[in-house]
Design a protein around this motif. Sequence first.
Motif, PDB file in Angstrom:
ATOM      1  N   SER A 159       0.818  -1.379  -0.026  1.00 17.77           N
ATOM      2  CA  SER A 159       0.021  -0.037   0.023  1.00 17.77           C
ATOM      3  C   SER A 159       0.978   1.266  -0.023  1.00 17.77           C
ATOM      4  CB  SER A 159      -0.827   0.068   1.131  1.00 17.77           C
ATOM      5  OG  SER A 159      -0.058   0.322   2.536  1.00 17.77           O
ATOM      6  N   VAL A 160       0.236   2.508   0.035  1.00 21.39           N
ATOM      7  CA  VAL A 160       0.841   3.702  -0.421  1.00 21.39           C
ATOM      8  C   VAL A 160       1.534   3.856   1.184  1.00 21.39           C
ATOM      9  CG1 VAL A 160       0.686   5.946  -0.888  1.00 21.39           C
ATOM     10  CG2 VAL A 160      -0.154   4.368  -2.476  1.00 21.39           C
ATOM     11  N   ARG A 161       0.692   3.608   2.020  1.00 21.78           N
ATOM     12  CA  ARG A 161       1.001   4.014   3.606  1.00 21.78           C
ATOM     13  C   ARG A 161       1.944   3.381   4.010  1.00 21.78           C
ATOM     14  NH1 ARG A 161      -3.463   6.355   7.322  1.00 21.78           N
ATOM     15  NH2 ARG A 161      -4.569   7.150   5.749  1.00 21.78           N
ATOM     16  N   ALA A 162       1.960   1.851   3.511  1.00 24.69           N
ATOM     17  CA  ALA A 162       3.256   1.068   4.063  1.00 24.69           C
ATOM     18  C   ALA A 162       4.633   1.459   3.327  1.00 24.69           C
ATOM     19  CB  ALA A 162       2.898  -0.426   3.582  1.00 24.69           C
ATOM     20  N   LEU A 203       5.260   4.306   2.318  1.00 25.51           N
ATOM     21  CA  LEU A 203       5.784   5.968   2.840  1.00 25.51           C
ATOM     22  C   LEU A 203       6.403   5.599   4.359  1.00 25.51           C
ATOM     23  CD1 LEU A 203       2.959   8.198   1.856  1.00 25.51           C
ATOM     24  CD2 LEU A 203       5.257   8.382   1.281  1.00 25.51           C
ATOM     25  N   GLU A 204       5.791   4.556   4.988  1.00 24.69           N
ATOM     26  CA  GLU A 204       6.379   4.302   6.307  1.00 24.69           C
ATOM     27  C   GLU A 204       7.824   3.664   6.249  1.00 24.69           C
ATOM     28  OE1 GLU A 204       6.942   4.341  10.269  1.00 24.69           O
ATOM     29  OE2 GLU A 204       5.389   5.189   9.196  1.00 24.69           O
ATOM     30  N   ARG A 210      10.313   5.971   5.272  1.00 27.62           N
ATOM     31  CA  ARG A 210      10.736   7.054   6.355  1.00 27.62           C
ATOM     32  C   ARG A 210      11.593   6.185   7.557  1.00 27.62           C
ATOM     33  NH1 ARG A 210       5.491   7.912   7.981  1.00 27.62           N
ATOM     34  NH2 ARG A 210       5.225   9.277   6.273  1.00 27.62           N
TER      35      ARG A 210
END
Length: 93
Positions: A50-53, A55-56, A59
């Motif tokens: 996923s996009v959130r994963a 990005l995390e 980071r």
Amino acid sequence: VGGLRTAEDREHAGLLTVWTGGVLAVLFGITARIGGRGGVGMREVVEAGSVRAALEARRRSEAGEVARGADVWIIATGAALVGIYFAGWWVLN
């Protein structure tokens, strides 16, 4: 006609070159520092799920990289050149 005929003119031209190189290096490094934080690519999203994963994961991977990038070294080199300029200016005046 113009030119660098006197020793004083050559000294000033040398100092101007060091100053310009230093300021450009600092600005280039800052630009690289700001612009180096791009978005995630399709490959990262697919691999993470996923996009959130993605990005995390990006980071987390960048968490300890304060002084590893070339941008930091370019800024430091530029600051050193500006310091050399001021030292030269102080010695010559």
